[in-house]
Structure formats: structure tokens, C-alpha cells
Design an enzyme around this catalytic site. Structure first.
Site, mmCIF file in Angstrom:
data_model
loop_
_atom_site.group_PDB
_atom_site.id
_atom_site.type_symbol
_atom_site.label_atom_id
_atom_site.label_comp_id
_atom_site.label_asym_id
_atom_site.label_seq_id
_atom_site.Cartn_x
_atom_site.Cartn_y
_atom_site.Cartn_z
ATOM 1 N N GLY A 27 0.784 -1.230 0.000
ATOM 2 C CA GLY A 27 0.000 0.000 0.000
ATOM 3 C C GLY A 27 0.812 1.273 0.000
ATOM 4 O O GLY A 27 0.364 2.302 0.503
ATOM 5 N N SER A 28 2.009 1.255 -0.615
ATOM 6 C CA SER A 28 2.793 2.496 -0.635
ATOM 7 C C SER A 28 2.116 3.554 -1.510
ATOM 8 O O SER A 28 2.231 4.754 -1.247
ATOM 9 C CB SER A 28 4.230 2.234 -1.096
ATOM 10 O OG SER A 28 4.269 1.867 -2.446
ATOM 11 N N ASN A 29 1.410 3.124 -2.529
ATOM 12 C CA ASN A 29 0.673 4.090 -3.363
ATOM 13 C C ASN A 29 -0.533 4.649 -2.621
ATOM 14 O O ASN A 29 -0.864 5.828 -2.755
ATOM 15 C CB ASN A 29 0.275 3.452 -4.686
ATOM 16 C CG ASN A 29 1.462 3.331 -5.615
ATOM 17 O OD1 ASN A 29 1.898 4.312 -6.205
ATOM 18 N ND2 ASN A 29 2.035 2.130 -5.695
ATOM 19 N N LYS A 80 -16.938 -15.636 -7.687
ATOM 20 C CA LYS A 80 -16.342 -14.308 -7.887
ATOM 21 C C LYS A 80 -17.444 -13.241 -7.880
ATOM 22 O O LYS A 80 -17.258 -12.148 -7.357
ATOM 23 C CB LYS A 80 -15.600 -14.290 -9.223
ATOM 24 C CG LYS A 80 -14.874 -12.996 -9.483
ATOM 25 C CD LYS A 80 -13.820 -13.166 -10.544
ATOM 26 C CE LYS A 80 -13.035 -11.881 -10.715
ATOM 27 N NZ LYS A 80 -11.707 -12.059 -11.207
ATOM 28 N N MET A 105 -4.113 -7.110 -6.801
ATOM 29 C CA MET A 105 -3.561 -8.178 -7.634
ATOM 30 C C MET A 105 -4.626 -9.203 -8.038
ATOM 31 O O MET A 105 -4.474 -10.401 -7.799
ATOM 32 C CB MET A 105 -2.403 -8.871 -6.904
ATOM 33 C CG MET A 105 -1.287 -7.929 -6.487
ATOM 34 S SD MET A 105 -0.637 -6.939 -7.841
ATOM 35 C CE MET A 105 0.328 -8.189 -8.661
ATOM 36 N N ARG A 106 -5.678 -8.708 -8.653
ATOM 37 C CA ARG A 106 -6.783 -9.589 -8.992
ATOM 38 C C ARG A 106 -7.439 -9.035 -10.254
ATOM 39 O O ARG A 106 -7.518 -7.817 -10.417
ATOM 40 C CB ARG A 106 -7.759 -9.524 -7.816
ATOM 41 C CG ARG A 106 -8.780 -10.599 -7.745
ATOM 42 C CD ARG A 106 -9.369 -10.652 -6.351
ATOM 43 N NE ARG A 106 -8.462 -11.270 -5.416
ATOM 44 C CZ ARG A 106 -8.285 -12.580 -5.293
ATOM 45 N NH1 ARG A 106 -9.001 -13.405 -6.013
ATOM 46 N NH2 ARG A 106 -7.412 -13.066 -4.439
ATOM 47 N N ASN A 122 -6.530 1.925 -12.773
ATOM 48 C CA ASN A 122 -5.525 0.974 -12.301
ATOM 49 C C ASN A 122 -4.133 1.571 -12.512
ATOM 50 O O ASN A 122 -3.909 2.348 -13.441
ATOM 51 C CB ASN A 122 -5.634 -0.335 -13.094
ATOM 52 C CG ASN A 122 -4.640 -1.378 -12.640
ATOM 53 O OD1 ASN A 122 -4.467 -1.608 -11.442
ATOM 54 N ND2 ASN A 122 -3.960 -2.012 -13.586
ATOM 55 N N HIS A 124 -0.204 0.511 -13.192
ATOM 56 C CA HIS A 124 0.577 -0.637 -13.670
ATOM 57 C C HIS A 124 2.044 -0.228 -13.835
ATOM 58 O O HIS A 124 2.342 0.831 -14.388
ATOM 59 C CB HIS A 124 0.019 -1.126 -15.017
ATOM 60 C CG HIS A 124 0.727 -2.356 -15.508
ATOM 61 N ND1 HIS A 124 0.488 -3.601 -14.978
ATOM 62 C CD2 HIS A 124 1.701 -2.511 -16.441
ATOM 63 C CE1 HIS A 124 1.280 -4.491 -15.579
ATOM 64 N NE2 HIS A 124 2.020 -3.857 -16.472
HETATM 65 C C1 GRF Z 1 2.766 -1.141 -7.752
HETATM 66 O O1 GRF Z 1 4.047 -1.277 -8.283
HETATM 67 C C2 GRF Z 1 1.725 -1.150 -8.847
HETATM 68 O O2 GRF Z 1 2.203 -0.655 -10.051
HETATM 69 C C3 GRF Z 1 1.408 -2.604 -8.980
HETATM 70 O O3 GRF Z 1 1.491 -3.114 -7.672
HETATM 71 C C4 GRF Z 1 2.395 -2.336 -6.903
HETATM 72 C C5 GRF Z 1 1.721 -1.958 -5.632
HETATM 73 O O4 GRF Z 1 2.588 -1.362 -4.710
HETATM 74 N N1 GRF Z 1 0.136 -2.777 -9.602
HETATM 75 P P1 GRF Z 1 2.036 -0.780 -3.345
HETATM 76 O O5 GRF Z 1 1.196 -1.891 -2.684
HETATM 77 O O6 GRF Z 1 1.216 0.430 -3.624
HETATM 78 O O7 GRF Z 1 3.250 -0.486 -2.535
#
Ligand code: GRF
Length: 217
Positions: A27-29, A80, A105-106, A122, A124
């Protein structure tokens, strides 16, 4: 010929965009979005965080920031569709305008997509359409490219195929490995995700079919 406008958030400019973040991992983003939201008079508000993984760090980050956060574990549902219906209850109850997949991741199924298409983005870790799917950084190193990066796109039914909103490039050094490249890309991701959500919140992102216009004044 210009295509018909598919989605825009222009009508939301007089209030904060209500954002849900879906994350599976560290969850760094999510943290970058939380930090930017706290720093300034933000144009968006993260109102709920959902994770599909037990004890994901993203959950802790949300709770530390006082944001409602829930684990919704797919294997506890028969199908699902049942799982995504459950997500929809959280999203609808929180009046979500925009769903941000930040390390979710799904593959999104039709239930979630039908409800939020045009309102779901999303992140990526490559310059799409190169290196779709998992291990994008490893794919870039193996391909020997000198430039890769990250992309924010609207989610469609394909895997990392939706209309591109924003991209940021990163140079690949000969000595880079998967881990160092991941780190370099993440620095850019944290800036790109904040700027994309802000642009959407300000009504500057307009989708016309495959192409997305960003209105800078
Ligand atoms: C990121 O690199 C994103 O591009 C990919 O998964 C990673 C998630 O990183 N889809 P974080 O959990 O936000 O640290």
C-alpha cells in the site's frame, strides 16, 4: 473524427471526489494518496480502503489515517460474483465516485466492472501496452528496454488494456535488477497516482473511446 465522450467527472468539481482504494499488498501508493490528501486542501477524499488479503499493510495504513478499511477475502465467497457483490455493498454504501486499484492483484470481474466502468482506474508498473500482466519489471529487464515506467489507465475487461490516462518514464540502467527497477518505478508511481486522482477530481480527465484528454486550463 472525435469519438463520443465516454466518461468525465466534470460535474463533481464543486465537491471532493469520493475515492475507494483497493489494494492487496504494502500500500505504498495508498500512502502517497493519503499523504497528499493530508498536505493540502485536496480535491479528493479517500473514504474507504478494501483489501483482498488478510493482514495487508494497506489496511494498517488506512486505519492509521482514520479511513474506514475492510478485508474482503475472496475465498470466503462461493463465486467471484458473490465476492464482487460484497465489494459493491461497501462501495455503494460509501457513495464512491472513483475506484483506484493500487496494487490490487486480482482481475476485475464483470460485476465490479459493470458497476464502475469509466470510474475505475488501475496503476501498472510499465509503459503500457508494453509488459502487461504480472512481473512487469522483470519483463522489462528481460526485453532489454532502456525505458520503462508506470501507467494509470481506466479499467476495461482486458488485463491492463484500458484507455491510458497518464504515464511516467524511468530509465533502465544496465545494472538494474528487478528490485532496483521496482524501486525506481515506485518513486514515479507515487507522484503519478496522486496527480491522476487530482486531475480526475478537478474534472480535467475526459475519455473518448481509447483516447483520454487531459484539460490543462
Ligand atoms: C505497484 O508497483 C503497482 O504498479 C502494482 O502493484 C504495486 C503496488 O505497490 N500494480 P504498493 O502496494 O502500492 O506499494
Amino acid at each position: 473524427m472525435k469519438q463520443k465522450q465516454v466518461s468525465s467527472f466534470v460535474e463533481l468539481t464543486n465537491r471532493k471526489l469520493r475515492v475507494a482504494v483497493l489494494a492487496s499488498g504494502t500500500g505504498s501508493n495508498l500512502q502517497a494518496l493519503i499523504d497528499a490528501q493530508a498536505k493540502q486542501d485536496a480535491s479528493y477524499e479517500i473514504v474507504v480502503v478494501l483489501t483482498d488479503k488478510p493482514n495487508a499493510k494497506a489496511l494498517e495504513r488506512a486505519k492509521n489515517a482514520g479511513i474506514a478499511a475492510y478485508e474482503v477475502i475472496p475465498k470466503t465467497f462461493a463465486t467471484k460474483n458473490d465476492y464482487e457483490q460484497h465489494l459493491l455493498v461497501y462501495l455503494d454504501n460509501h457513495g464512491i465516485d472513483l475506484v483506484v486499484l493500487a496494487g490490487y492483484m486480482r482481475i476485475v470481474g464483470t460485476t465490479l466492472l459493470t458497476a464502475y466502468e469509466g470510474r475505475m482506474i488501475n496503476l501498472h508498473p510499465s509503459l503500457l501496452p508494453s509488459f502487461q500482466g504480472i512481473d512487469a519489471q522483470k519483463q522489462a529487464i528481460e526485453a532489454g528496454v532502456k525505458l520503462t515506467g508506470c501507467t494509470i489507465h481506466f479499467v476495461d475487461a482486458g488485463l491492463d488494456t484500458g484507455p491510458i490516462i497518464a504515464q511516467s518514464a524511468v530509465a533502465v540502467d544496465y545494472h538494474d535488477d528487478e528490485a532496483s527497477l521496482k524501486q525506481k518505478i515506485q518513486v514515479e508511481e507515487h507522484k503519478l497516482i496522486v496527480s491522476a486522482v487530482e486531475l480526475i477530481a478537478e474534472g480535467r480527465v475526459i475519455q473518448y473511446g481509447r483516447r483520454v484528454e487531459i484539460k490543462y486550463e
